[in-house]
Each structure stands twice: as C-alpha cells, then as structure tokens.
Design a protein around this motif. Sequence first.
Motif, mmCIF file in Angstrom:
data_model
loop_
_atom_site.group_PDB
_atom_site.id
_atom_site.type_symbol
_atom_site.label_atom_id
_atom_site.label_comp_id
_atom_site.label_asym_id
_atom_site.label_seq_id
_atom_site.Cartn_x
_atom_site.Cartn_y
_atom_site.Cartn_z
ATOM 1 N N MET A 50 -35.358 12.312 5.306
ATOM 2 C CA MET A 50 -34.482 13.430 5.674
ATOM 3 C C MET A 50 -35.096 14.355 6.723
ATOM 4 S SD MET A 50 -32.397 14.643 2.287
ATOM 5 C CE MET A 50 -33.726 15.602 1.648
ATOM 6 N N VAL A 51 -36.312 14.085 7.164
ATOM 7 C CA VAL A 51 -36.976 14.936 8.145
ATOM 8 C C VAL A 51 -37.276 14.165 9.428
ATOM 9 C CG1 VAL A 51 -38.982 16.382 8.616
ATOM 10 C CG2 VAL A 51 -37.979 16.358 6.322
ATOM 11 N N SER A 52 -37.812 12.960 9.255
ATOM 12 C CA SER A 52 -38.214 12.161 10.417
ATOM 13 C C SER A 52 -36.998 11.685 11.197
ATOM 14 C CB SER A 52 -39.025 10.948 9.959
ATOM 15 O OG SER A 52 -40.156 11.349 9.218
ATOM 16 N N VAL A 53 -37.188 11.568 12.486
ATOM 17 C CA VAL A 53 -36.122 11.038 13.339
ATOM 18 C C VAL A 53 -36.000 9.536 13.153
ATOM 19 C CG1 VAL A 53 -35.342 10.786 15.723
ATOM 20 C CG2 VAL A 53 -36.502 12.894 15.008
ATOM 21 N N ASP A 54 -37.120 8.867 12.992
ATOM 22 C CA ASP A 54 -37.111 7.417 12.817
ATOM 23 C C ASP A 54 -36.681 7.056 11.400
ATOM 24 O OD1 ASP A 54 -38.038 7.118 15.394
ATOM 25 O OD2 ASP A 54 -40.152 7.174 14.769
ATOM 26 N N ASP A 259 -32.038 11.121 -11.794
ATOM 27 C CA ASP A 259 -33.016 10.305 -11.073
ATOM 28 C C ASP A 259 -32.682 10.258 -9.589
ATOM 29 O OD1 ASP A 259 -35.369 8.510 -11.655
ATOM 30 O OD2 ASP A 259 -34.115 7.076 -10.584
ATOM 31 N N MET A 260 -31.388 10.193 -9.285
ATOM 32 C CA MET A 260 -30.940 10.175 -7.896
ATOM 33 C C MET A 260 -31.287 11.479 -7.185
ATOM 34 S SD MET A 260 -27.002 9.871 -6.657
ATOM 35 C CE MET A 260 -26.702 8.866 -8.118
ATOM 36 N N PHE A 265 -34.206 14.857 -3.299
ATOM 37 C CA PHE A 265 -34.550 16.223 -2.910
ATOM 38 C C PHE A 265 -35.908 16.699 -3.420
ATOM 39 C CE2 PHE A 265 -29.876 15.946 -3.229
ATOM 40 C CZ PHE A 265 -29.574 16.152 -1.900
ATOM 41 N N ARG A 266 -36.564 15.868 -4.226
ATOM 42 C CA ARG A 266 -37.921 16.217 -4.649
ATOM 43 C C ARG A 266 -38.950 15.335 -3.953
ATOM 44 N NH1 ARG A 266 -40.383 16.021 -10.864
ATOM 45 N NH2 ARG A 266 -42.437 16.865 -10.338
ATOM 46 N N PHE A 267 -38.684 14.036 -3.922
ATOM 47 C CA PHE A 267 -39.596 13.099 -3.265
ATOM 48 C C PHE A 267 -39.141 12.722 -1.863
ATOM 49 C CE2 PHE A 267 -39.941 12.008 -7.903
ATOM 50 C CZ PHE A 267 -41.182 12.597 -8.095
ATOM 51 N N PHE A 268 -37.974 13.221 -1.423
ATOM 52 C CA PHE A 268 -37.443 12.996 -0.080
ATOM 53 C C PHE A 268 -37.356 11.512 0.271
ATOM 54 C CE2 PHE A 268 -39.493 17.179 -0.033
ATOM 55 C CZ PHE A 268 -38.406 17.972 0.327
ATOM 56 N N ASN A 269 -36.961 10.725 -0.699
ATOM 57 C CA ASN A 269 -36.755 9.297 -0.482
ATOM 58 C C ASN A 269 -35.250 9.040 -0.482
ATOM 59 O OD1 ASN A 269 -36.939 6.545 -0.266
ATOM 60 N ND2 ASN A 269 -38.378 6.289 -1.955
#
Length: 307
Positions: A50-54, A259-260, A265-269
């Motif tokens: 959610m942060v990286s452009v790639d 879990d979702m 929003f916690r592990f940014f996966n």
Amino acid sequence: MATLAKKRFRLKPHHWFVLLGLTPIIAIYTYLRFIPIVKTFYISLFQWDMVSVDKPFVGLENFVILFQSDPFLTALKNTTIIAFGILIFSVPIALIIAYLLSRGIRFKSWYEAIYFLPYITPMVPVAVTWKWILDSQQGLFNYALSFFGISPKPWLLDPTLAIVSVIMLTVWKTIGYNMIIFTVGLTGISKEYYEAASIDGATGLKAFRYITIPLLKPITVFVSVITLIHGYNVFSQIYVLASDIQGSPGYVVRVLVYDMIENAFRFFNMGYASAEAVILFLIVLVLTGIQMGLAREKNRSGRRMKR
C-alpha cells in the motif's frame, strides 16, 4: 420473425423513463460494489504494501500461501463453526417463535417488537453489554448459573467458550429478523390447507410438519443462506468481546474478517489480504448459488404439482 423480435423488444417511452431513473443508482452501485470487487481480484495477484509504487506480480502465490497459513486456516475453521452454529440455533428457534405468534396470541405486536428490538440495536453497544454479562468475575451470566450449582466459566478467555459466546450473542441479535421473515411467510399460507388437514386428523405437530415446513421451504432457504452469509462476515462482536484480552484484540477467536483487516492494515500485506477477501467472496457466492438452486428446484416442483 426478425420483425416480430424487434417489435417485442422495442422500448416504450415509460421503459426509457425507468431506465433513465435507475441509471444514477446503477452507476453508484457499480462504483461502490462491482469496481471494488474487481480491484480486489486484481490486487490479490500482486504483492503490495500500500506504500510502494512497485507491485510485483505473483499470480496465485498469495492463494497458495493462504492455504498453508495456520492463522488463516484457524480463522476459516472458527468462522465456519460460528456461521453454522448461528444457523443451527437461529433458524429453528425463529421459525418456532413465528409459528407460535401466528396462532393468534394476545399482544402479538408487542412480542414481535420485543424480539425485533435487538436486531435494530447497533452491534457495538450490544457487544459491550454482553461483554459485561459474560465477564468471568462479575458477569451476570455466571451469577445466574451459580443458582444451578455451575462454577464460573471463563466465557471470553477460553477459545471454545468464546466461540460459544459469539454464537449466543449473534443468535440473540438476529433471531428477530428471521422471525419477521418467517412470520411473513406464514401469513401467505392459506388456512384451507390446515382445514383440509384437520379433516384427515393432521393437527398440531403433524400439521406443522407436513404443511407448514414444506410450504415454507423457499423462506427457509432464504433465511438460512442470509444467516450463513452474516455468520461468515462476523467481526464487530468478536472485536469487542475479545478486546483487551491477553494484550491483543481478537486474540482468543480469530475469524476471516479480522484476519483480513490485520494483514491489510497492520502488516500492510494488501495482496495477501485481498486473496482472503476473494476466498470470502467465493464462499458467499457459493452460498447464494445454493439458495438460487434450491429456490428454482422448489418453483419447478410447484409447477409440476399444478400441472
């Protein structure tokens, strides 16, 4: 034939008026519903924080990792147990209450209002109240059980009892909605069926078994699937009931929605969380397909009986 087909499907002015009136609603619904679903499927094929452009494309790797993850499998198991536990208790109890109320008892409207009131009450204050009721030290539920010689139980600390607590709360909250739907279905059953059955000696439980339940099959299918869908989307009551327990909200009972949210929003996966959302969407889709299939089968059997 082609001319007849054109005349048959030619839109009249009032058809255009309806389409134009529905266009803004359809556009808003598409923007808020269908586009996010498509984007979720798309993001599930990538690895994104959610942060990286790639956003590296990983294909179905998120789904493979998903079914090898113990937290996800635990969340799926807990959610399934909760959903079917709510179904097993909520639907039959709601049907029985609706049937008893349809027998013409006094103050029927008051009873319906009392049963329906928990459903329209927001989930968070309801869960906060139940958290106090189920407290292992000063809870009202353990106090009531003490009159029967039952020792206090850690309802919100033990994983199994926490699942039972969530099922009890959700059944209590949703039973009013299911009751109203069954009540509407019961009003559509003609009294002539019961009068004809009484001539053959089928009254009471026999009439309920051989007349009420078969004729309520479409309503029962609808209520069952809606209850299962709500059960698979359970989150708020678990988040409130399990908060401040062992240092982390949702620690005792892990479910799919929690879990979702945690992975997103916690592990940014976000790719992994989107894959979980896709699995949840497919579960709901399958349940809806079952509902439509059973309802279509009922309609076909009804047409055959009329013939």
